[in-house]
Design an enzyme around this catalytic site. Structure first.
Site, PDB file in Angstrom:
ATOM      1  N   LEU A 101       0.878  -1.171   0.000  1.00  0.00           N
ATOM      2  CA  LEU A 101       0.000   0.000   0.000  1.00  0.00           C
ATOM      3  C   LEU A 101       0.907   1.210   0.000  1.00  0.00           C
ATOM      4  O   LEU A 101       1.836   1.291   0.823  1.00  0.00           O
ATOM      5  CB  LEU A 101      -0.902   0.013   1.240  1.00  0.00           C
ATOM      6  CG  LEU A 101      -1.899  -1.147   1.400  1.00  0.00           C
ATOM      7  CD1 LEU A 101      -2.670  -0.986   2.709  1.00  0.00           C
ATOM      8  CD2 LEU A 101      -2.866  -1.202   0.230  1.00  0.00           C
ATOM      9  N   ASP A 102       0.669   2.166  -0.895  1.00  0.00           N
ATOM     10  CA  ASP A 102       1.555   3.323  -0.940  1.00  0.00           C
ATOM     11  C   ASP A 102       1.351   4.208   0.281  1.00  0.00           C
ATOM     12  O   ASP A 102       0.436   4.005   1.082  1.00  0.00           O
ATOM     13  CB  ASP A 102       1.400   4.100  -2.254  1.00  0.00           C
ATOM     14  CG  ASP A 102       0.012   4.676  -2.455  1.00  0.00           C
ATOM     15  OD1 ASP A 102      -0.548   5.240  -1.498  1.00  0.00           O
ATOM     16  OD2 ASP A 102      -0.523   4.572  -3.571  1.00  0.00           O
ATOM     17  N   SER A 103       2.214   5.190   0.415  1.00  0.00           N
ATOM     18  CA  SER A 103       2.208   6.034   1.604  1.00  0.00           C
ATOM     19  C   SER A 103       0.858   6.709   1.845  1.00  0.00           C
ATOM     20  O   SER A 103       0.439   6.876   2.997  1.00  0.00           O
ATOM     21  CB  SER A 103       3.303   7.101   1.477  1.00  0.00           C
ATOM     22  OG  SER A 103       3.272   7.990   2.559  1.00  0.00           O
ATOM     23  N   ASP A 104       0.166   7.088   0.777  1.00  0.00           N
ATOM     24  CA  ASP A 104      -1.104   7.810   0.912  1.00  0.00           C
ATOM     25  C   ASP A 104      -2.314   6.885   1.025  1.00  0.00           C
ATOM     26  O   ASP A 104      -3.450   7.365   1.057  1.00  0.00           O
ATOM     27  CB  ASP A 104      -1.293   8.738  -0.294  1.00  0.00           C
ATOM     28  CG  ASP A 104      -0.249   9.837  -0.333  1.00  0.00           C
ATOM     29  OD1 ASP A 104       0.214  10.253   0.748  1.00  0.00           O
ATOM     30  OD2 ASP A 104       0.127  10.271  -1.439  1.00  0.00           O
ATOM     31  N   THR A 105      -2.082   5.576   1.084  1.00  0.00           N
ATOM     32  CA  THR A 105      -3.177   4.601   1.179  1.00  0.00           C
ATOM     33  C   THR A 105      -3.182   3.960   2.557  1.00  0.00           C
ATOM     34  O   THR A 105      -2.142   3.561   3.074  1.00  0.00           O
ATOM     35  CB  THR A 105      -3.031   3.515   0.103  1.00  0.00           C
ATOM     36  OG1 THR A 105      -3.026   4.127  -1.187  1.00  0.00           O
ATOM     37  CG2 THR A 105      -4.184   2.521   0.174  1.00  0.00           C
TER      38      THR A 105
END
Length: 233
Positions: A101-105
């Site tokens: 999961l990326d940083s903003d997710t």
């Protein structure tokens, strides 16, 4: 496996440090009897300073990942491993995230040292559903639904079309999206392909497994019934 090597592989410290604890009598069986390096106690009967050991190889845990953390051991910034006991990052074999999961997710993230389990979850052949709650910058058009479900949507720089994805519109700028694969920034790129922008993204479910009340940053070990929920296609 020798007791000292086992403890070191679980991340409790170096072999030298574990040797010292064994000599001090800090490693016992469930009845409190001191163990030595050649003791044949079962894993679940071993105690370190009176506490049961972490699970052996094959450990799987469920983490509610907050935004602002990255799924890496090398990237700069805050790492998801910082949300776990420090010893977990020292285990051998290492604990890896099951996909990213990326940083903003935010949302449901599995972590494991079990390579077979990891492969079963991330392989598109096994049809493990990943369900996301999406908030967009602009209103969501009903025309997105057949486009995402078509199995013909091509993303920029990709050579193969996406597998069909199911979308339920839940608000003017909100939807639940079910994927059966996990390409790089897939959800964000899908909405960009239809002229929209993802403002917030949260993975709510994998298979039939949910976060089950875990608050952001909290984690727990997976139970056998949890694993069955993930792998149930």
């Amino acid at each position: 496996m020798k007791l000292i090597k086992l403890l070191a592989n679980l991340g409790y410290g170096s072999r030298k440090e574990m040797q010292r604890l064994v000599r001090m009598g800090a490693v016992t069986d469930a009845a409190g009897n001191p163990l030595d390096d050649d003791s044949a106690a079962a894993h679940h009967d071993i105690r370190l300073r009176g506490k049961p050991l972490d699970p052996a190889h094959g450990m799987i845990l469920l983490l509610h990942k907050p935004t602002g953390y990255v799924c890496s051991t090398k990237d700069r910034g805050r790492l998801v491993y910082e949300l776990l006991p420090e010893r977990f990052s020292l285990r051998k074999p290492v604990i890896s995230t099951v996909g990213r999961l990326d940083s903003d997710t935010s949302g449901l993230l599995l972590m494991t040292d079990d390579g077979d389990f990891l492969h079963k979850v991330i392989s598109p052949k096994n049809h493990v559903a990943k369900i996301y709650e999406v908030t967009t910058a602009r209103p969501i058009s009903p025309t997105y639904v057949p486009v995402f479900a078509s199995g013909e949507l091509m993303l920029e720089c990709e050579k193969e079309p996406l597998k069909p994805a199911l979308m339920e519109i839940t608000g003017e700028k909100a939807a639940r999206l079910t994927l059966y694969e996990g390409r790089y920034h897939q959800v964000r790129r899908m909405f960009a392909a239809v002229g929209n922008h993802v403002e917030a993204l949260h993975r709510a479910q994998m298979g039939e497994l949910t976060l089950d009340g875990l608050a952001p940053g909290q984690w727990r070990l997976m139970r056998p019934d949890d694993i069955a929920k993930v792998l149930k296609a």
